[in-house]
Design a protein around this motif. Sequence first.
Motif, short mmCIF file in Angstrom:
data_model
loop_
_atom_site.label_atom_id
_atom_site.label_comp_id
_atom_site.label_asym_id
_atom_site.label_seq_id
_atom_site.Cartn_x
_atom_site.Cartn_y
_atom_site.Cartn_z
N ARG A 9 11.44 7.10 4.40
CA ARG A 9 10.04 6.98 4.84
C ARG A 9 9.41 5.64 4.50
O ARG A 9 8.23 5.42 4.82
N GLN A 10 10.15 4.73 3.89
CA GLN A 10 9.53 3.49 3.42
C GLN A 10 8.93 2.65 4.54
O GLN A 10 8.03 1.83 4.30
N GLN A 11 9.40 2.86 5.77
CA GLN A 11 8.85 2.09 6.88
C GLN A 11 7.41 2.47 7.19
O GLN A 11 6.72 1.77 7.94
N GLU A 12 6.91 3.55 6.57
CA GLU A 12 5.53 3.98 6.81
C GLU A 12 4.52 3.10 6.09
O GLU A 12 3.34 3.09 6.44
N VAL A 13 4.93 2.38 5.04
CA VAL A 13 3.97 1.66 4.22
C VAL A 13 3.94 0.18 4.59
O VAL A 13 4.93 -0.38 5.06
N ASP B 289 0.85 -1.20 0.00
CA ASP B 289 0.00 0.00 0.00
C ASP B 289 0.88 1.25 0.00
O ASP B 289 0.94 2.00 0.97
N SER B 290 1.56 1.47 -1.12
CA SER B 290 2.62 2.49 -1.17
C SER B 290 2.36 3.61 -2.16
O SER B 290 3.19 4.52 -2.30
N THR B 291 1.21 3.60 -2.84
CA THR B 291 0.97 4.59 -3.89
C THR B 291 1.07 6.01 -3.37
O THR B 291 1.74 6.87 -3.98
N VAL C 167 -6.02 -4.79 -10.51
CA VAL C 167 -6.61 -4.39 -9.24
C VAL C 167 -6.88 -2.89 -9.31
O VAL C 167 -6.09 -2.13 -9.86
N SER C 168 -8.01 -2.48 -8.74
CA SER C 168 -8.45 -1.10 -8.87
C SER C 168 -8.04 -0.21 -7.71
O SER C 168 -8.34 0.98 -7.72
N TYR C 169 -7.36 -0.77 -6.71
CA TYR C 169 -7.08 -0.03 -5.49
C TYR C 169 -5.66 0.53 -5.44
O TYR C 169 -5.18 0.94 -4.38
N GLY C 170 -4.97 0.56 -6.60
CA GLY C 170 -3.60 1.05 -6.66
C GLY C 170 -3.48 2.40 -7.32
O GLY C 170 -4.23 3.33 -7.02
N ALA C 171 -2.56 2.51 -8.29
CA ALA C 171 -2.18 3.81 -8.83
C ALA C 171 -3.06 4.31 -9.96
O ALA C 171 -3.23 5.51 -10.13
#
Length: 219
Positions: free
Chosen positions: A83-87, A19-21, A186-190
């Motif tokens: 900041r990658q640890q946020e996702v 979940d990184s978009t 999948v529709s929940y990405g970018a």
Amino acid sequence: MKTRTFDLIVFDWDGTLFDSTALIVRCIQDACRDVGVAVPSDTDAAYVIGLGLHDALKHAAPGLPPERYPELGNRYRHHWFSRQQEVVLFPGTLEMLQDLRARNHWLAVATGKGRRGLDEALAQSGLVSLFDGTRTADETASKPDPTMLLELMREFGTEPARTLMIGDTTHDLLMASNAGTPRVAVSYGAHEPEAFGQYAPLHVAHSTRELHDWLLENA
């Protein structure tokens, strides 16, 4: 157990499993701001997700001279790795992958990330042992070039008809089309799902749970 339709299932990473978009969009925008070029909109920044970093930043900052692409790339990496640890994984991703492994599918990743970024994300998410193969854009050609998929199919000895690509962008679906493999979106990405139709996905999943259920029934 139901007979498998696909031997190899290949996932995109960002926006499909991870979940990184939103964070990628912010990092692209911050990098553009750092080097003094026009900051792309959320939509324009999201569009380039899935491409290799060089191609993505070239599209995100079309006014930047090519000799400054490395500078922009370095600023993007600075913001991402800080900041990658946020996702985190989308909810249900681990269970979906475990169920597919239990059905003896080979699982792989084909991503626009670089090798360092993917390796760190796999370690952070605890998914290293679930994937049999991975390809990153800095090791081979960027999407929508089919090379990543072609290399994975050669690695596992699978035919295009027995290989499924799953992704959240038109770049993923076009790569699969170019490689001759079936594809699921999948529709929940970018990318907005309205853009998927021209690439003839077998299915468009609106959640990880829906994707999980479809794969168990159809893959």
